[in-house]
Design an enzyme around this catalytic site. Structure first.
Site, mmCIF file in Angstrom:
data_model
loop_
_atom_site.group_PDB
_atom_site.id
_atom_site.type_symbol
_atom_site.label_atom_id
_atom_site.label_comp_id
_atom_site.label_asym_id
_atom_site.label_seq_id
_atom_site.Cartn_x
_atom_site.Cartn_y
_atom_site.Cartn_z
ATOM 1 N N ASN A 112 6.348 11.760 20.633
ATOM 2 C CA ASN A 112 5.949 11.729 22.042
ATOM 3 C C ASN A 112 6.357 13.000 22.767
ATOM 4 O OD1 ASN A 112 5.108 9.224 21.354
ATOM 5 N ND2 ASN A 112 6.769 8.125 22.365
ATOM 6 N N ASP A 114 6.466 12.919 26.180
ATOM 7 C CA ASP A 114 6.798 12.499 27.547
ATOM 8 C C ASP A 114 8.271 12.716 27.888
ATOM 9 O OD1 ASP A 114 8.090 10.350 26.230
ATOM 10 O OD2 ASP A 114 6.380 9.016 26.510
ATOM 11 N N HIS A 131 6.342 16.814 17.900
ATOM 12 C CA HIS A 131 5.138 17.452 18.428
ATOM 13 C C HIS A 131 5.435 18.276 19.682
ATOM 14 C CE1 HIS A 131 2.465 14.332 16.136
ATOM 15 N NE2 HIS A 131 2.972 15.259 15.351
ATOM 16 N N CYS A 142 0.489 37.251 24.410
ATOM 17 C CA CYS A 142 1.657 38.140 24.316
ATOM 18 C C CYS A 142 2.949 37.389 23.988
ATOM 19 C CB CYS A 142 1.829 38.929 25.607
ATOM 20 S SG CYS A 142 2.489 37.958 26.968
ATOM 21 N N CYS A 163 -1.269 34.027 32.055
ATOM 22 C CA CYS A 163 0.045 34.631 31.849
ATOM 23 C C CYS A 163 0.319 35.696 32.920
ATOM 24 C CB CYS A 163 0.064 35.268 30.466
ATOM 25 S SG CYS A 163 1.516 36.264 30.168
ATOM 26 N N THR A 248 3.773 3.563 16.388
ATOM 27 C CA THR A 248 2.923 4.682 15.959
ATOM 28 C C THR A 248 1.941 4.196 14.903
ATOM 29 O OG1 THR A 248 2.857 6.803 14.786
ATOM 30 C CG2 THR A 248 4.799 5.443 14.391
ATOM 31 N N ARG A 273 2.030 -3.107 17.274
ATOM 32 C CA ARG A 273 1.106 -4.211 17.579
ATOM 33 C C ARG A 273 0.293 -4.630 16.363
ATOM 34 N NH1 ARG A 273 -1.208 -1.976 23.251
ATOM 35 N NH2 ARG A 273 0.382 -2.880 24.602
ATOM 36 N N CYS A 289 6.628 -4.013 21.174
ATOM 37 C CA CYS A 289 7.901 -3.503 20.646
ATOM 38 C C CYS A 289 9.073 -3.850 21.561
ATOM 39 C CB CYS A 289 7.828 -2.004 20.366
ATOM 40 S SG CYS A 289 7.291 -0.991 21.734
HETATM 41 P P1 OAD Z 1 -1.348 6.127 18.377
HETATM 42 O O1 OAD Z 1 -2.106 5.821 19.627
HETATM 43 O O2 OAD Z 1 -2.104 6.655 17.220
HETATM 44 O O3 OAD Z 1 -0.578 4.822 17.877
HETATM 45 C C1 OAD Z 1 0.174 4.025 18.751
HETATM 46 C C2 OAD Z 1 0.427 2.699 18.073
HETATM 47 O O4 OAD Z 1 1.299 1.944 18.867
HETATM 48 C C3 OAD Z 1 -0.864 1.879 17.884
HETATM 49 O O5 OAD Z 1 -0.900 1.407 16.560
HETATM 50 C C4 OAD Z 1 -0.716 0.742 18.887
HETATM 51 O O6 OAD Z 1 -1.256 -0.483 18.405
HETATM 52 C C5 OAD Z 1 0.778 0.628 19.013
HETATM 53 N N1 OAD Z 1 1.231 0.161 20.341
HETATM 54 C C6 OAD Z 1 0.768 0.516 21.556
HETATM 55 N N2 OAD Z 1 1.482 -0.080 22.522
HETATM 56 C C7 OAD Z 1 2.415 -0.846 21.903
HETATM 57 C C8 OAD Z 1 3.435 -1.729 22.349
HETATM 58 N N3 OAD Z 1 3.667 -1.925 23.655
HETATM 59 N N4 OAD Z 1 4.199 -2.344 21.432
HETATM 60 C C9 OAD Z 1 3.994 -2.148 20.096
HETATM 61 N N5 OAD Z 1 3.034 -1.346 19.623
HETATM 62 C C10 OAD Z 1 2.255 -0.697 20.507
HETATM 63 O O7 OAD Z 1 -0.157 7.121 18.805
HETATM 64 P P2 OAD Z 1 0.788 7.970 17.836
HETATM 65 O O8 OAD Z 1 0.928 7.317 16.519
HETATM 66 O O9 OAD Z 1 2.011 8.281 18.610
HETATM 67 O O10 OAD Z 1 -0.411 14.256 18.622
HETATM 68 O O11 OAD Z 1 -0.070 9.281 17.672
HETATM 69 C C11 OAD Z 1 0.431 10.347 16.902
HETATM 70 C C12 OAD Z 1 -0.063 11.666 17.415
HETATM 71 O O12 OAD Z 1 -1.476 11.633 17.529
HETATM 72 C C13 OAD Z 1 0.391 12.020 18.809
HETATM 73 O O13 OAD Z 1 1.678 12.578 18.847
HETATM 74 C C14 OAD Z 1 -0.647 12.987 19.277
HETATM 75 C C15 OAD Z 1 -1.878 12.326 18.739
HETATM 76 O O14 OAD Z 1 -2.924 13.147 18.436
HETATM 77 C C16 OAD Z 1 -0.830 15.391 19.200
HETATM 78 O O15 OAD Z 1 -1.384 15.414 20.244
HETATM 79 C C17 OAD Z 1 -0.543 16.626 18.428
#
Ligand code: OAD
Length: 312
Positions: A112, A114, A131, A142, A163, A248, A273, A289
């Site tokens: 994340n 954030d 990330h 530059c 820049c 994730t 989820r 979660c």
């Molecule tokens: P995803 O959106 O791919 O996955 C989030 C997961 O969390 C999903 O499987 C949801 O079902 C689950 N989820 C959402 N809310 C939840 C909750 N309250 N409780 C339990 N589960 C929940 O996000 P990431 O896996 O973080 O990278 O994505 C990985 C990367 O892809 C990010 O860092 C970003 C993106 O492209 C870049 O931008 C480089």
């Protein structure tokens, strides 16, 4: 990895939590959705489902470094939607902090951007932002780096940030010398170039295409921060005794490969989820979660303090 047969139930997870001393917690966007921050891939609510209007063949292109170099305005048009907007953290962040307080947290690898882990009190030496983050931004031309606050107005306005140093250098060039127009991989699409040429004189045109600032989040096609590999391979691999993956989809490499990289005898728990189809965890706990970690703490007899957790 091959599932370890001895771990199956929630109470097995509680037992593992209580006995482990070096836990890796690997997190994704799902741990922040209860705060109103969208994840990426959830069908109705994820950021990628909201980007159809951009006409990209794949919404992930918003974070693709090649596309960014061709046309940074695509990223800047959505940047305001992913800017960290709160300093509140979720019960799941509080759970990771509790593991740290109990001296059980080896590392929190987060995907994340954030920065809420820091607000929850996770120490910098326990946190790897795989990330990157919005803390700083760097000029693609530059290499000049600034704090993201300095380009915040542009980010908020959906305007490509430029820049300062590149612009200053242009202004210092002697009047009358025809400047070479920047060809630093920026959009050369006829429409865009035309609109700059229509509306600006030569100097403004140069400034309009001067070095583009890119927030230091890791785009597809870029390397992860060296700390990610170093921490995992030189430090954590030999110490870890439990892995907890939370919120994730594990769709993005190399973070998705962490699970298979760690010793096969290390138990691994998945909290999200939906099930993860492509990795075999020992214990899957599917649902919200925040609810799951709260229940784990209750069964462990741990006091997870957080304002979003309602008392009975
Ligand atoms: P995803 O959106 O791919 O996955 C989030 C997961 O969390 C999903 O499987 C949801 O079902 C689950 N989820 C959402 N809310 C939840 C909750 N309250 N409780 C339990 N589960 C929940 O996000 P990431 O896996 O973080 O990278 O994505 C990985 C990367 O892809 C990010 O860092 C970003 C993106 O492209 C870049 O931008 C480089």
């Amino acid at each position: 990895r091959v599932k370890l047969p001895q771990y199956n139930t929630i109470d097995d997870a509680v037992h593992l939590l209580k006995k482990s001393k070096n836990i890796i917690v690997l997190t994704g966007a799902g741990i922040s959705t209860s705060l109103g921050i969208p994840d990426f891939r959830s069908k109705e609510t994820g950021l990628y489902s909201q980007l159809e209007h951009l006409g990209l063949s794949d919404p992930q292109e918003v974070f693709d470094i090649t596309i960014f170099r061709e046309d940074p305005s695509i990223f800047y048009s959505v940047a305001k939607d992913i800017l960290p907007s709160t300093q509140k953290f979720s019960p799941t962040h509080a759970f990771i902090k509790l593991l740290q307080d109990k001296e059980k947290l080896l590392t929190n690898f987060t995907q994340n951007i954030d920065n809420l882990e820091s607000y929850a009190g996770i120490l910098p030496e326990k946190l790897i932002q795989c990330h990157g983050s919005f803390a700083t931004a760097t000029c693609v031309e530059c290499g000049y780096r600034v704090k993201c606050e300095e380009i915040y107005k542009d980010l908020k306005a959906g305007r490509v940030a430029r820049c300062d140093r590149c612009i200053r250098n242009m202004r210092l060039k002697p009047f009358g010398i025809k400047r070479k127009r920047s060809t630093n991989g920026l959009s050369t699409s006829k429409k865009k170039r035309q609109s700059y040429e229509d509306s600006t004189d030569d100097e403004d045109y140069d400034i309009a295409v001067a070095g583009v600032m890119k927030p230091d989040i890791t785009f597809f096609g870029e390397d992860l921060p060296a700390t990610f590999h170093d921490r995992l391979t030189k430090h954590d691999k030999d110490l870890v005794d439990l892995v907890i993956v939370i919120g994730t989809s594990l769709k993005v490499a190399p973070v998705s490969e962490v699970s298979g990289f760690l010793p096969p005898e290390t138990p691994q728990i998945y909290i999200s989820r939906e099930p993860c189809q492509h990795v075999d965890f020992d214990i899957d706990m599917l649902g919200e979660c925040d609810t799951i970690v709260t229940e784990l703490c209750r069964r462990a007899g741990w006091d997870l303090k957080h304002e979003m957790i309602k008392e009975d």
